[in-house]
Scaffold this active site. Sequence first.
Site, mmCIF file in Angstrom:
data_model
loop_
_atom_site.group_PDB
_atom_site.id
_atom_site.type_symbol
_atom_site.label_atom_id
_atom_site.label_comp_id
_atom_site.label_asym_id
_atom_site.label_seq_id
_atom_site.Cartn_x
_atom_site.Cartn_y
_atom_site.Cartn_z
ATOM 1 N N SER A 42 7.795 11.198 4.694
ATOM 2 C CA SER A 42 8.409 10.144 3.882
ATOM 3 C C SER A 42 7.377 9.459 2.994
ATOM 4 O O SER A 42 6.187 9.479 3.274
ATOM 5 C CB SER A 42 9.036 9.084 4.780
ATOM 6 O OG SER A 42 9.956 9.677 5.651
ATOM 7 N N HIS A 43 7.873 8.800 1.962
ATOM 8 C CA HIS A 43 6.973 8.143 1.021
ATOM 9 C C HIS A 43 6.200 6.996 1.664
ATOM 10 O O HIS A 43 5.168 6.580 1.153
ATOM 11 C CB HIS A 43 7.763 7.656 -0.186
ATOM 12 C CG HIS A 43 6.892 7.205 -1.331
ATOM 13 N ND1 HIS A 43 5.834 7.944 -1.783
ATOM 14 C CD2 HIS A 43 6.912 6.096 -2.098
ATOM 15 C CE1 HIS A 43 5.248 7.303 -2.791
ATOM 16 N NE2 HIS A 43 5.877 6.175 -2.993
ATOM 17 N N GLY A 50 -2.728 -1.236 2.783
ATOM 18 C CA GLY A 50 -2.586 -2.091 3.943
ATOM 19 C C GLY A 50 -1.293 -2.860 4.036
ATOM 20 O O GLY A 50 -0.406 -2.726 3.206
ATOM 21 N N HIS A 257 2.485 -0.592 -10.980
ATOM 22 C CA HIS A 257 1.198 -0.718 -10.290
ATOM 23 C C HIS A 257 0.092 -0.563 -11.321
ATOM 24 O O HIS A 257 0.117 0.357 -12.130
ATOM 25 C CB HIS A 257 1.066 0.352 -9.208
ATOM 26 C CG HIS A 257 -0.021 0.057 -8.217
ATOM 27 N ND1 HIS A 257 -1.351 0.104 -8.552
ATOM 28 C CD2 HIS A 257 0.026 -0.311 -6.912
ATOM 29 C CE1 HIS A 257 -2.076 -0.214 -7.485
ATOM 30 N NE2 HIS A 257 -1.259 -0.469 -6.477
ATOM 31 N N ARG A 273 -9.514 -2.635 -5.809
ATOM 32 C CA ARG A 273 -9.837 -3.915 -6.442
ATOM 33 C C ARG A 273 -10.087 -4.971 -5.378
ATOM 34 O O ARG A 273 -10.970 -5.821 -5.520
ATOM 35 C CB ARG A 273 -8.708 -4.347 -7.380
ATOM 36 C CG ARG A 273 -8.765 -3.667 -8.734
ATOM 37 C CD ARG A 273 -7.514 -3.956 -9.557
ATOM 38 N NE ARG A 273 -6.346 -3.330 -8.955
ATOM 39 C CZ ARG A 273 -5.179 -3.908 -8.771
ATOM 40 N NH1 ARG A 273 -4.998 -5.156 -9.154
ATOM 41 N NH2 ARG A 273 -4.176 -3.258 -8.208
ATOM 42 N N GLU A 394 12.814 -0.687 0.988
ATOM 43 C CA GLU A 394 12.836 -0.768 -0.473
ATOM 44 C C GLU A 394 14.234 -0.546 -1.039
ATOM 45 O O GLU A 394 14.548 -1.015 -2.135
ATOM 46 C CB GLU A 394 11.845 0.244 -1.073
ATOM 47 C CG GLU A 394 11.598 0.026 -2.561
ATOM 48 C CD GLU A 394 10.550 0.960 -3.146
ATOM 49 O OE1 GLU A 394 9.834 1.616 -2.374
ATOM 50 O OE2 GLU A 394 10.452 1.035 -4.378
ATOM 51 N N SER A 410 4.975 -4.618 1.158
ATOM 52 C CA SER A 410 6.096 -3.680 1.267
ATOM 53 C C SER A 410 6.055 -2.857 2.545
ATOM 54 O O SER A 410 7.067 -2.739 3.226
ATOM 55 C CB SER A 410 6.202 -2.800 0.027
ATOM 56 O OG SER A 410 5.561 -1.582 0.204
#
Lengths: 659, 252
Positions: A42-43, A50, A257, A273, A394, A410
């Site tokens: 799954s995605h 994290g 994103h 980042r 989602e 998420s």
Amino acid sequence: MDVIHTDVLVIGGGLAGLRAALAAKKRGQKVIILSLVPPKRSHSAAAQGGMQASLGNTAKGAGDNEDVHFGDTVRGSDWGADQEVARMFVHTAPKAVRELAAWGVPWNRVERGPHDVIIDSQKVTLNEADAAHGLITARDFGGTKKWRTCYVSDGTGHAMLYAVSDQTIAAGIPVHERMEAVALIHDGTRCYGAIVRNLTNGKLSAYVARATCIATGGFGRIYQATTNAVINEGIGAAIALETGVVPLANMEAVQFHPTAIFPAGILVTEGCRGDGGLLRDVDGHRFMPDYEPEKKELASRDVVARRMEAHIRAGKGARNRFGEHLWLDITLLGEAHINSKLREVKEICHHFLGIDPAKQWIPVRPAQHYSMGGIRTNAQGAAYGLSGLFACGEAACWDLHGFNRLGGNSVAETVVAGMIVGEAIADFCASPAGDMHVSTALVRDCLEKAEAEFTALSAGQGTEKAGQLLREMQAIMTEQVGIVRQGEALGAAVDALQKLVLRSRQIGLGGRRPGADPELTTAWRLQKMLKLALCVARGAEQRCESRGAHFRSDYPQRNDADWLKRTLAYWPDAAQPLPSLAYEELAIAGMELPPGWRGYGTRDAIEHPATAIRQAEIDAIRARLGEADRHAVQDALMPFRHLLPAHLRGNNARLDESA
Amino acid sequence: MIKLFRRTPASQAPRRLTFSILRHNPADPASRPQLQDFEIEEAEGMTLFIALNEIRATQDGSLQFDFVCRAGICGSCAMLVNGRPGLACRTLTRDLGTQITLAPLPFFELIGDLSVNTGKWMRGTSERLQTWIHNDAPVRLDALEERMAPELAEGIYELDRCIECGCCIAGCGTAQMREKFVGAVGLNKIARFHLDPRDTRSDADFYELIGDDDGVFGCMSLLGCHDVCPKQLPLQTQIAYLRRKMAIVGLS
């Protein structure tokens, strides 16, 4: 007629679906999970960086708690979130992380003593407390006041998915793999399960269930440039929309994103980042401080993505033969850090770009990433419009994220919502409303209707090709319904999408084939995806303001006075060319945190008159309670614990706070 | 200046690639396995994911293959590329010759063309080897988590990185001969739970699961698994370690 009966049908085998299934199963319900692919594919597995939870174990996380996480989440959402849901979420997230730790997730841990990190391109030495040694550590992510993102190197989603999937195997929950729900069985008021297509042999069957939960993830594949997996086509949301009575909410709220590698669109985590990576332009100049002096590269995703696009439009993009992009520079983090904490990033750069990110900059450009919108549910995950239908993850608009989701919220939502919604499903099944009287005629009608659709599609003699129409739709969405939106272009996009709908009725396939027929599958899904695309484009065209990820160059201000409301998109009649939109007010009078400035981005929102009134009430409550403990203050401002299952209501222990 | 792609000189025309793909549709009684050739023009940065989708979109809509993440993370797209197991999504055509042969992974049930049912086999193996944390203590949701040494957590993750793609099985001599062999994927999972202090199973418990020829003693140490693992898991070390551990249990 092939009919399978169960108590609970979970559609979707990612983290949200698996966790909800586990919760319902542990309450004694019989559960079946449907999944397009083996669940571990799954995605959810692609979540690298994290999961946010306010454990507060680290030096840079000290003082973190639910209140801080709540504030960050609501500001991140640009006040579009349901604040009760945000409270339920931040309260449950530490429990979810700790449960996953017990289930075997190898969370990175705090190492006592000094260690060097990169903050704002400077090497800084942090000192971790002895007392925290061995507890779960955290890294920095955008839009947060504290370092709160718990992680497993950059394979967080993978580790979580495997642990939760293994728990469902241990619990003996069957997963019917390579199965796709193609329609919901319902009578306009109650849902009775779904019609399901076997993707291996093409056969249809009926799954009759007392409760149905859609957890099919996002719909990023309606865009051309997306970080989403190829299975993220939004079919779960689409079949809910096609009932005519279930609305999809805030479909125009689509997140981009900032750092997808260019041009492949594969994500490199925000952890880059967070850990100190910088964005640079064609001249090698670090440009984010020019736009966002406070948060720089670590403003929220909507803000960073928009600044990047503006910088490219200002002529500062680097160029390669595929177009313009910017650079992500993580060379300053050093090889040792990259090899351990950013290993997936290193692999991706190696295999898809042929570069070493410890030595070379990574070409990046924003790409579609996350859909804040989805099946509108209440705080327990029950969908509007049909009793017995639930949604989480989602695929749902629960609505934790409002108009912009913070990184790390998420994957956290998948498990937290799974824990809460799974309990609500079990409660529903145990209640009189969970009893079911379904006629076999209704089930047969639904099955025959789906059969007829597939037969008609595969017999089509038209000249249009589904793959071609799909690409045209994706191009329209990326070009006209992307990061920067404008009324005229949105109107043109809506028109163009409607033309594609008409053309999609003239599809001709290359031939009828026994077994799996990928071409037929694409043609069938295209119809659904076009509807979703129209919900997004039409919602964006109508929303004349900028909020979170929805940015209108012709209406650059956030307008609380007119638009502090959620869009509901219905499709009551299959023949109608556009979704019907309705709106749901977000009541400021009940908010714990009334609208204000986010602390980054623009600062010129059009204020709602109720904001000042509510703020005065809050100030009075705070003054009255004075030194009372923070839980008591919170409860006086906006009680939420009654919305949680009893076993999730307790206070979370921290090093400096007992439970 | 940063070198982005290994560019083809502008003067040089793009290559024509020939894909020989093993075709078979088990759902069609008339179908016989055979190689079918497709020709496409190579593009810069082309992966097998891009190439196969182009073939399906422009030449044969019935071609079956599996991709999910297309980023080397999910393990769906393992296949034989010129006879060697690997992930198709992250295989760049520029690293191959102009003649490319693609075949489904051996050993697993064939769904059609390049698509095989790894999921069914992996779930079965998970059930057989009980690949989950065994611990009867109730989870205390409100309390501080149990502590763990940072290097131990990283060591567990090192083994937890397996994506169940099936490459190790496809590259395994024993698996070709012994249908019930759990392979490197199974043994690595046992090693992962063996290392994890949260799992309360003893060496003797693990011996029950893998202490035979379908388990760690079936391995012939050909190390094909180690050579083809796309995640470069330390399979060789783990299998040797487990064999030593299990031999001690078996002898005692």
